[in-house]
Write a protein that holds these residues in place. Structure first.
Motif, PDB file in Angstrom:
ATOM      1  N   PRO A 155       0.951  -1.109  -0.006  1.00 17.26           N
ATOM      2  CA  PRO A 155      -0.028  -0.166  -0.028  1.00 17.26           C
ATOM      3  C   PRO A 155       0.771   1.266   0.022  1.00 17.26           C
ATOM      4  O   PRO A 155       1.908   1.324   0.756  1.00 17.26           O
ATOM      5  N   PHE A 156       0.580   2.126  -0.736  1.00 20.45           N
ATOM      6  CA  PHE A 156       1.202   3.521  -0.885  1.00 20.45           C
ATOM      7  C   PHE A 156       0.094   4.634  -0.301  1.00 20.45           C
ATOM      8  O   PHE A 156      -1.157   4.629  -0.507  1.00 20.45           O
ATOM      9  N   TYR A 157       0.943   5.715   0.174  1.00 23.10           N
ATOM     10  CA  TYR A 157       0.099   6.733   0.662  1.00 23.10           C
ATOM     11  C   TYR A 157       0.277   8.128   0.265  1.00 23.10           C
ATOM     12  O   TYR A 157       1.626   8.246  -0.051  1.00 23.10           O
ATOM     13  N   SER A 158      -0.532   8.971   0.449  1.00 21.39           N
ATOM     14  CA  SER A 158      -0.271  10.266  -0.213  1.00 21.39           C
ATOM     15  C   SER A 158       0.706  11.004   0.767  1.00 21.39           C
ATOM     16  O   SER A 158       1.029  10.493   1.957  1.00 21.39           O
ATOM     17  N   ALA A 159       1.123  12.225   0.163  1.00 23.54           N
ATOM     18  CA  ALA A 159       2.100  13.118   1.134  1.00 23.54           C
ATOM     19  C   ALA A 159       1.380  13.646   2.210  1.00 23.54           C
ATOM     20  O   ALA A 159       2.090  13.674   3.311  1.00 23.54           O
ATOM     21  N   GLY A 160       0.144  13.942   2.066  1.00 23.98           N
ATOM     22  CA  GLY A 160      -0.645  14.701   3.290  1.00 23.98           C
ATOM     23  C   GLY A 160      -0.954  13.453   4.374  1.00 23.98           C
ATOM     24  O   GLY A 160      -0.853  13.871   5.284  1.00 23.98           O
ATOM     25  N   TYR A 161      -1.314  12.376   4.026  1.00 22.94           N
ATOM     26  CA  TYR A 161      -1.234  11.103   4.850  1.00 22.94           C
ATOM     27  C   TYR A 161       0.058  10.670   5.704  1.00 22.94           C
ATOM     28  O   TYR A 161       0.133  10.648   6.593  1.00 22.94           O
ATOM     29  N   ILE A 162       1.035  10.857   4.825  1.00 23.97           N
ATOM     30  CA  ILE A 162       2.231  10.837   5.440  1.00 23.97           C
ATOM     31  C   ILE A 162       2.731  11.804   6.202  1.00 23.97           C
ATOM     32  O   ILE A 162       3.269  11.444   7.472  1.00 23.97           O
ATOM     33  N   LEU A 163       2.481  12.859   6.236  1.00 23.46           N
ATOM     34  CA  LEU A 163       2.561  13.925   7.268  1.00 23.46           C
ATOM     35  C   LEU A 163       1.769  13.707   8.476  1.00 23.46           C
ATOM     36  O   LEU A 163       2.053  14.041   9.542  1.00 23.46           O
ATOM     37  N   THR A 164       0.452  13.350   8.370  1.00 21.79           N
ATOM     38  CA  THR A 164      -0.373  12.990   9.305  1.00 21.79           C
ATOM     39  C   THR A 164       0.060  12.111  10.513  1.00 21.79           C
ATOM     40  O   THR A 164       0.016  12.268  11.423  1.00 21.79           O
ATOM     41  N   VAL A 165       0.533  11.064   9.666  1.00 19.07           N
ATOM     42  CA  VAL A 165       0.847   9.824  10.427  1.00 19.07           C
ATOM     43  C   VAL A 165       2.229  10.315  11.157  1.00 19.07           C
ATOM     44  O   VAL A 165       2.292   9.905  12.405  1.00 19.07           O
ATOM     45  N   GLY A 166       3.127  10.850  10.415  1.00 16.53           N
ATOM     46  CA  GLY A 166       4.607  11.290  10.985  1.00 16.53           C
ATOM     47  C   GLY A 166       4.255  12.226  12.191  1.00 16.53           C
ATOM     48  O   GLY A 166       4.825  12.251  13.380  1.00 16.53           O
ATOM     49  N   ALA A 167       3.259  13.213  12.008  1.00 18.85           N
ATOM     50  CA  ALA A 167       3.236  14.253  13.112  1.00 18.85           C
ATOM     51  C   ALA A 167       2.586  13.406  14.465  1.00 18.85           C
ATOM     52  O   ALA A 167       2.488  14.102  15.248  1.00 18.85           O
ATOM     53  N   ASN A 168       1.674  12.585  14.029  1.00 20.24           N
ATOM     54  CA  ASN A 168       0.988  11.787  15.175  1.00 20.24           C
ATOM     55  C   ASN A 168       1.914  11.292  15.923  1.00 20.24           C
ATOM     56  O   ASN A 168       2.065  11.396  17.228  1.00 20.24           O
ATOM     57  N   PHE A 169       3.154  10.611  15.467  1.00 19.77           N
ATOM     58  CA  PHE A 169       4.133   9.977  16.267  1.00 19.77           C
ATOM     59  C   PHE A 169       5.055  11.070  16.980  1.00 19.77           C
ATOM     60  O   PHE A 169       5.037  10.640  18.083  1.00 19.77           O
TER      61      PHE A 169
END
Length: 890
Positions: free
Chosen positions: A468-482
């Motif tokens: 599965p691949f994810y959008s740039a916005g979703y990558i930021l959302t996940v990273g900022a959550n961490f």
């Protein structure tokens, strides 16, 4: 539940032996008759009327003056000294009051000036007999009448009835983006005419049980009844989170599991709710009883209920003479009709991506200004839809500083997304820039059924299909959550350790020695509440144990392939992390969960098991910390308005059971009758962009593939986000601890002598001012703003920020009287109008779609931004997919 005596004289003893009685009121049966002492040389005579209105905004002036006049110097000094120490780390404590109290102690009578005695007693009285927080003073009385009816039959009837309606509404529209709900601000106004009707219609019939008469109509509808019914209703907005797991498991567009039946849904929803209720007994010592647990988001609800149930004098405020109630219904009616424009007749007003209409096929313009595919960064006017405008920020309730900090954090997040996207990090340039969905390497939505056999990942099928691949916005959302977790945990636990540590000690003493929740209470509200019997800890513990037993049975009878020990792991994690999270909500009004932390741990421990992931998310990040937090918020509301804790407990536990059945029935109706549910083109916006899609994407990322594969191979940057968050927390903690002590000396003694006066003036207006601002910024709000993307974008945030500037910054400073009377009423009215209009609209023209095919309903969905599926880079034609070669996927 007996009928209130209009002229009752009631006094509640404070912990130090003083009597707390209310001022007189001829109009309000809930206020208590009492006189104020007289004297020949009263300190109170030095207090001008305008100052007294600020100190006693609800007519309790005589009570406050009496306390001021009868307080000695020694008592006042002792209270001030104790308060300065107690509130030294209080974010919400008024800075002017803190500085004045310091000067009173440091300068003494001679150095302070002529109003030393007055100011000393005023501040001490606020601390001991009222509240230092202006917002609390505005809504919470410093006295109580325990004879006022609360748990009446009619209050239960209205609270539960509206809870059923609210559960249906919140569940029904949960999969719509943006969602529509009837929140507490709306319901409390709709409750009131229903209550007035029952007062008019019901007879005074009743029975006497154990010496107390329970009547169908015990007299006028009271403020406490209104608040009790509102709290009873609030349970309705907490019944939708287990729906996410059900949605992803049951729908064919996701996992399509056949065993997700009505019994499965009811059992899951019930134990999730009850486990949160049991956990509230643990959190209440941290988020209800401490005076610093302010809960700013509940103050508007109390203010609105006061306005509805207390007599309102006719006033002329800047030419406005309309009552709050008439204003509400006119605004509601107006919004009901207006919403047909952006909701159906002219939908371009809702998604007002007008800048992309200039060049619909311009990809860069769509990315920068668009509302569907794009980020909405440079579009100043993005919507004329109230629901869209307030979907990111509760713009007429949240403090301006909170909205402002999050908004600029959002802008920073958008710039980071652009950097990720245009550098093609993790192949994100082949995908839409800000989608919450998961994609295969051909750019199409990820079909999980192609890689799953018997609920487990099949490696051979996976290697022949795609990661599965994810959008740039979703990558930021996940990273900022961490990054968020170390920031909030370290910042709260270190910055607020004195308060949190004392709460831990009290919790232990309560279990070990039976220490009461109000023992040693400093504030008047806790002392007043101490006369009501508390809810024993073992009541909550019994509910928690019962819910655990049901959850274990649930895992045993359904084929989820999830170990029982996962239940106890989730409880253990929440015992540690839920406390600072709840305290954060209580002090700043933000409401965040433990989802990202839970998903990483589950992904490491149970890789390749999406059902275990979904279960841990539902239980660990929503049921315990989330629901528990919501329930203690309602308990704090009851604390402010003096509703007995056991009354709140009875209403919450009963309403939970009833609304669980309503929620599950509504879920089944949606799942079986809404055509095209959770598809991007669903005509009524039931696209699941904020519930099913992100949860499904996360289940693929962490549940199916596992955290090790994600951290080590697919998205290695994520593991560094925890370290980045730790660094941010340390930077702010060190800077805010030592900066105020040392930075002024560095500026004045080191830098100023070494630069010219012109250079120093420039530095003082720019860099030094920026550094000073960092000393009061809350890093948690910044991170929250950064991570609030995918599927949201700035087109959902900018209108809320503009509204906040007008209603939470400008109006309170320029037209305070108008703002105090109408602001919260306007917010509730417009939200109610949208909710009712959208419900009527769905059944009238949405259930069996009646389309209006014209330019105003098509222009927002044409071009690059409207289609919402384009990527920056084209997928290689010769291979037909991007990324690693098939057979060599990580």
């Amino acid at each position: 539940m007996s009928k209130a005596k209009p002229e009752a004289i009631v006094a509640a003893s404070s912990s130090d032996g003083d009597e707390i009685a209310s001022p007189s009121s001829d109009r309000d049966p809930e206020k208590i008759q009492s006189g104020s002492g007289t004297g020949t040389n009263r300190i109170g005579d030095q207090i001008p009327h305008s100052m007294l209105e600020e100190l006693a905004p609800n007519g309790e002036g005589e009570y406050i003056l009496d306390k001021i006049d009868n307080m000695t110097d020694e008592e006042a000094l002792a209270i001030i000294q104790e308060s300065l120490v107690f509130h030294s780390d209080d974010w919400n404590f008024p800075s002017e009051m803190r500085e004045r109290m310091k000067r009173l102690l440091e300068l003494g009578p001679k150095g302070y000036g002529e109003f030393y005695d007055r100011d000393l007693r005023i501040d001490a009285t606020m601390m001991r007999y009222s509240s230092p927080y202006p917002g609390v003073r505005a809504v919470a009385d410093p006295f109580d009448d325990s004879s006022v009816p609360i748990e009446t039959i009619r209050a239960y009837f209205l609270g539960i009835a509206w809870a059923i309606i609210g559960t249906f509404m919140s569940t029904f529209f949960n999969s719509r983006f943006p969602a529509i709900s009837l929140n507490g601000n709306v319901i409390q106004i709709l409750l009131y005419p229903c209550a007035k009707f029952l007062v008019w219609a019901l007879p005074d019939w009743g029975i006497t049980v154990f010496g107390t008469r329970h009547s169908l109509n015990p007299g006028p509808w009271t403020f406490k009844e209104q608040m009790f019914a509102t709290i009873t209703y609030n349970i309705a907005i907490y019944t939708t989170n287990s729906y996410g797991m059900i949605l992803v498991q049951k729908l064919d567009v996701y996992y399509g599991l056949p065993y997700v039946t009505f019994g499965y849904q009811l059992m899951l929803t019930l134990f999730v709710q009850l486990m949160g209720m049991g956990f509230a007994g643990y959190l209440r010592r941290f988020s209800v009883y401490p005076v610093k647990a302010l809960w700013p988001t509940i103050l508007p609800k109390i203010a609105m209920n006061r306005a509805l149930t207390r007599p309102e004098p006719r006033e002329n405020i800047y030419g406005w003479t309309i009552s709050r109630y008439k204003f509400f219904y006119l605004c509601t009616l107006g919004m009901f009709f207006y919403y047909w424009l952006p909701g159906y007749l002219f939908t371009a007003l809702a998604t007002f991506n007008w800048m992309t209409w200039i060049a619909p096929e311009n990809f860069t313009l769509a990315i920068l200004t668009g509302s569907n595919l794009g980020l909405g960064l440079f579009n100043p006017i993005t919507t004329f839809d109230w629901n869209v405008a307030t979907s990111s920020y509760d713009a007429l309730a949240l403090p301006f500083f909170s909205t402002c900090t999050q908004y600029f954090g959002g802008i920073l997040g958008g710039l980071i997304i652009l950097g990720i996207y245009y550098s093609n990090m993790n192949y994100s340039a082949y995908l839409p820039i800000n989608s919450s969905s998961a994609f295969a390497n051909d750019g199409k939505p990820y079909v999980v059924q192609k890689v799953v056999v018997n609920n487990k990942l099949d490696e051979k099928l996976y290697q022949s299909y795609s990661p599965p691949f994810y959008s740039a916005g979703y990558i930021l959302t996940v990273g900022a959550n961490f990054a968020f977790y170390p920031v909030y945990f370290l910042y709260i636990m270190i910055n607020q350790w004195k308060t949190v540590g004392n709460a831990y000690k009290d919790f232990y003493k309560g279990l070990r020695y039976g220490k009461g929740n109000y023992e040693g209470a400093m504030d008047v509200h806790s002392r007043l509440m101490s006369k009501y019997p508390e809810v024993p800890d073992w009541w909550f513990l019994l509910i928690l144990v019962g819910a655990i037993v049901v959850s274990v049975i649930f895992l045993e009878i359904y084929p989820l392939d999830t170990p029982v020990w996962l239940v106890f792991l989730m409880i253990g994690i929440n015992l540690i992390f839920a406390v600072p999270l709840s305290f954060l909500s209580a002090t700043t009004g933000t409401n965040l969960g433990l989802g990202a932390l839970i998903q990483v741990l589950t992904g490491f421990l149970l890789p390749g098991n999406p059902n275990a992931f979904l279960f841990s998310q539902t239980l660990g990040s929503w049921a315990l910390a989330g629901y528990g937090d919501n329930y203690v918020q309602d308990q704090k509301m009851a604390h402010y308005v003096k509703i007995p804790p056991r009354s709140v407990f009875r209403s919450q536990i009963g309403t939970i059971i009833i609304t669980c059945f309503v929620a599950v029935a509504t879920q089944n109706f949606i799942l079986e009758n809404v055509k095209g549910l959770c598809t991007p083109t669903q005509p009524s916006r039931f696209t699941c962009a904020a519930d099913g899609n992100p949860l499904y994407a996360s289940s693929l990322m962490w549940g199916l593939l596992g955290s090790r594969r994600m951290f080590d191979s697919l998205y290695p940057l994520f593991k560094w986000c925890f370290l980045i968050g730790t660094g941010i927390a340390i930077l702010f903690l060190v800077g805010q601890s030592y900066g105020p002590k040392h930075l002024p000396n560095i500026r004045d003694k080191i830098i100023k002598p070494r630069v010219s006066e012109r250079t120093f003036t420039f530095l003082n207006k720019t860099i030094f001012r920026l550094i000073a601002s960092l000393l009061w910024l809350n890093p948690i709000l910044i991170i929250q703003g950064i991570q609030h993307w995918a599927p949201s974008n700035m087109s959902y945030k900018t209108p809320g920020f503009i509204l906040s500037i007008i209603f939470m910054y400008w109006l309170p400073r320029k037209k305070l009287a108008w703002w105090e009377k109408y602001n919260y009423v306007l917010s509730a009215a417009l939200t109610a109008g949208v909710a009712i209009s959208a419900l009527v609209m769905f059944f009238a023209v949405g259930y069996n779609p009646v389309k209006l095919d014209w330019w105003g309903n098509k222009v927002s969905w044409t071009g690059v931004d409207g289609r919402g599926t384009a990527g920056l880079l084209e997928i290689p034609r010769e291979r037909g997919y991007f990324g690693p070669e098939r057979g060599s996927f990580p």
